[in-house]
Design a protein around this motif. Structure first.
Motif, short mmCIF file in Angstrom:
data_model
loop_
_atom_site.label_atom_id
_atom_site.label_comp_id
_atom_site.label_asym_id
_atom_site.label_seq_id
_atom_site.Cartn_x
_atom_site.Cartn_y
_atom_site.Cartn_z
N ARG A 187 3.96 10.94 6.15
CA ARG A 187 3.90 9.47 6.02
C ARG A 187 3.89 8.80 7.40
O ARG A 187 3.05 7.93 7.66
CB ARG A 187 5.06 8.96 5.19
CG ARG A 187 5.04 7.46 5.06
CD ARG A 187 6.20 6.94 4.25
NE ARG A 187 6.17 5.49 4.24
CZ ARG A 187 6.81 4.75 3.39
NH1 ARG A 187 7.55 5.30 2.45
NH2 ARG A 187 6.74 3.45 3.44
N GLU A 188 4.81 9.19 8.26
CA GLU A 188 4.88 8.60 9.60
C GLU A 188 3.60 8.88 10.38
O GLU A 188 3.06 7.99 11.05
CB GLU A 188 6.09 9.14 10.36
CG GLU A 188 6.24 8.53 11.74
CD GLU A 188 7.45 9.07 12.49
OE1 GLU A 188 7.45 8.93 13.73
OE2 GLU A 188 8.37 9.61 11.86
N ASN A 189 3.07 10.10 10.30
CA ASN A 189 1.84 10.44 11.00
C ASN A 189 0.65 9.64 10.47
O ASN A 189 -0.22 9.21 11.23
CB ASN A 189 1.55 11.94 10.90
CG ASN A 189 2.52 12.76 11.73
OD1 ASN A 189 2.99 12.32 12.77
ND2 ASN A 189 2.83 13.95 11.27
N MET A 190 0.61 9.43 9.15
CA MET A 190 -0.48 8.65 8.56
C MET A 190 -0.39 7.19 8.98
O MET A 190 -1.41 6.56 9.30
CB MET A 190 -0.44 8.79 7.03
CG MET A 190 -1.62 8.17 6.33
SD MET A 190 -3.15 9.03 6.73
CE MET A 190 -4.35 7.76 6.38
N GLU A 191 0.83 6.65 9.01
CA GLU A 191 1.00 5.27 9.45
C GLU A 191 0.56 5.09 10.90
O GLU A 191 -0.08 4.10 11.25
CB GLU A 191 2.45 4.83 9.26
CG GLU A 191 2.81 4.62 7.79
CD GLU A 191 4.29 4.37 7.55
OE1 GLU A 191 5.11 4.46 8.50
OE2 GLU A 191 4.64 4.08 6.38
N LYS A 192 0.88 6.08 11.76
CA LYS A 192 0.43 6.03 13.16
C LYS A 192 -1.09 6.08 13.24
O LYS A 192 -1.70 5.36 14.03
CB LYS A 192 1.02 7.21 13.96
CG LYS A 192 2.43 7.03 14.40
CD LYS A 192 2.85 8.23 15.24
CE LYS A 192 4.33 8.27 15.41
NZ LYS A 192 4.79 9.51 16.06
N LEU A 193 -1.69 6.96 12.45
CA LEU A 193 -3.15 7.08 12.45
C LEU A 193 -3.79 5.75 12.08
O LEU A 193 -4.71 5.28 12.76
CB LEU A 193 -3.60 8.18 11.48
CG LEU A 193 -5.11 8.32 11.31
CD1 LEU A 193 -5.73 8.95 12.55
CD2 LEU A 193 -5.44 9.15 10.09
N ILE A 194 -3.31 5.13 11.02
CA ILE A 194 -3.86 3.85 10.58
C ILE A 194 -3.71 2.80 11.68
O ILE A 194 -4.66 2.09 12.01
CB ILE A 194 -3.20 3.38 9.26
CG1 ILE A 194 -3.60 4.31 8.11
CG2 ILE A 194 -3.54 1.93 8.95
CD1 ILE A 194 -2.80 4.10 6.83
N HIS A 195 -2.52 2.69 12.23
CA HIS A 195 -2.27 1.72 13.30
C HIS A 195 -3.20 1.97 14.49
O HIS A 195 -3.82 1.03 15.01
CB HIS A 195 -0.80 1.79 13.76
CG HIS A 195 -0.54 0.99 14.99
ND1 HIS A 195 -0.40 -0.37 14.99
CD2 HIS A 195 -0.43 1.39 16.29
CE1 HIS A 195 -0.21 -0.80 16.22
NE2 HIS A 195 -0.22 0.25 17.03
N ASN A 196 -3.31 3.24 14.92
CA ASN A 196 -4.13 3.56 16.10
C ASN A 196 -5.61 3.29 15.85
O ASN A 196 -6.30 2.76 16.73
CB ASN A 196 -3.90 5.01 16.52
CG ASN A 196 -2.52 5.23 17.09
OD1 ASN A 196 -1.85 4.30 17.52
ND2 ASN A 196 -2.07 6.47 17.09
N VAL A 197 -6.12 3.67 14.69
CA VAL A 197 -7.54 3.43 14.38
C VAL A 197 -7.82 1.93 14.38
O VAL A 197 -8.79 1.47 15.00
CB VAL A 197 -7.94 4.07 13.04
CG1 VAL A 197 -9.30 3.57 12.57
CG2 VAL A 197 -7.95 5.59 13.13
N ASP A 242 -10.29 -2.29 17.29
CA ASP A 242 -10.08 -3.74 17.31
C ASP A 242 -10.43 -4.36 15.95
O ASP A 242 -11.10 -5.39 15.86
CB ASP A 242 -10.89 -4.38 18.44
CG ASP A 242 -10.42 -5.79 18.75
OD1 ASP A 242 -9.24 -6.10 18.45
OD2 ASP A 242 -11.21 -6.59 19.28
N LEU A 243 -9.96 -3.67 14.89
CA LEU A 243 -10.17 -4.12 13.51
C LEU A 243 -8.82 -4.11 12.80
O LEU A 243 -8.51 -3.19 12.03
CB LEU A 243 -11.17 -3.20 12.80
CG LEU A 243 -12.59 -3.16 13.35
CD1 LEU A 243 -13.38 -2.04 12.73
CD2 LEU A 243 -13.27 -4.51 13.13
N PRO A 244 -7.97 -5.12 13.02
CA PRO A 244 -6.61 -5.10 12.48
C PRO A 244 -6.52 -5.07 10.96
O PRO A 244 -5.49 -4.68 10.41
CB PRO A 244 -5.98 -6.37 13.04
CG PRO A 244 -7.11 -7.21 13.50
CD PRO A 244 -8.25 -6.31 13.81
N SER A 245 -7.58 -5.45 10.27
CA SER A 245 -7.56 -5.44 8.80
C SER A 245 -8.49 -4.38 8.21
O SER A 245 -8.85 -4.46 7.04
CB SER A 245 -7.97 -6.82 8.27
OG SER A 245 -7.06 -7.80 8.72
#
Length: 194
Positions: free
Chosen positions: A160-170, A175-178
């Motif tokens: 879960r934490e790794n997936m959240e980091k991946l989403i945030h980083n991508v 430069d697509l916050p949504s």
């Protein structure tokens, strides 16, 4: 058929979808009993459409057709995956061109998709290249991965934490916050942690 000038084909913005994860996204349909050969069968929902393009390994647009990841996931035989059925379903509801950016590599764990790692950096590079110009828009990341992260209890708990980091980083690096993330996480009984 390769093309580099999407704008000349249609004045509307091309909608781009990044395909990433492991073997289920790369496509192993039709490979099953013959691991070195794809059977070549293309179901109707996976048939090519000239308004659906794919970014090949040389960063050039071409008509999308199965196997989408053949020049990306090169260590294993690729077959039918979820990318073309997804694109054909979107095609029924959207006008203009669709662009698929294959990035998936079979057998990879989520840590191999962390910022700074080859798979992640290649995905970001390919995504940025796909969106060059003002006639394209990255709409979503389709993420189909997780089985490789069920080998140990620690990996499963960290997912879960790794997936959240991946989403945030991508989202940050593109430069697509949504940016929409469409996720399928596959947990198999085979890799049950010890």
């Amino acid at each position: 058929m390769e093309t580099s000038l999407i704008a000349d084909q249609n004045p509307q913005k091309m909608q781009i979808f990044i395909l990433a994860g492991q073997s289920n996204m790369a496509g192993r349909g039709g490979v099953g009993n013959h691991p070195k050969h794809w059977d070549g069968v293309v179901p109707p929902e996976c048939r090519p459409d000239t308004s659906i393009l794919r970014l090949n390994a040389h960063l050039r647009w071409e008509t999308a057709r199965e196997p989408l990841h053949a020049d990306i996931d090169t260590k294993k035989t690729c077959g039918v995956g979820p990318g073309m059925p997804f694109a054909n379903a979107v095609r029924k509801r959207a006008s203009g061109m669709l662009g698929l950016v294959p990035c998936a590599v079979g057998g990879t764990g989520i840590k191999e998709w962390a910022r700074g790692k080859h798979l992640y950096e290649n995905m970001i590079k390919r995504a940025k290249e796909s969106a060059k110009g003002n006639n394209s828009e990255i709409k979503a990341l389709l993420w189909y991965q997780g089985e490789s992260d069920t080998r140990t209890k620690h990996e499963a708990e960290a997912y879960r934490e790794n997936m959240e980091k991946l989403i945030h980083n991508v989202r940050s690096d593109l430069d697509l916050p949504s940016l929409a993330i469409i996720q399928v996480a596959l947990a198999s009984g085979e890799g049950r942690y010890t």
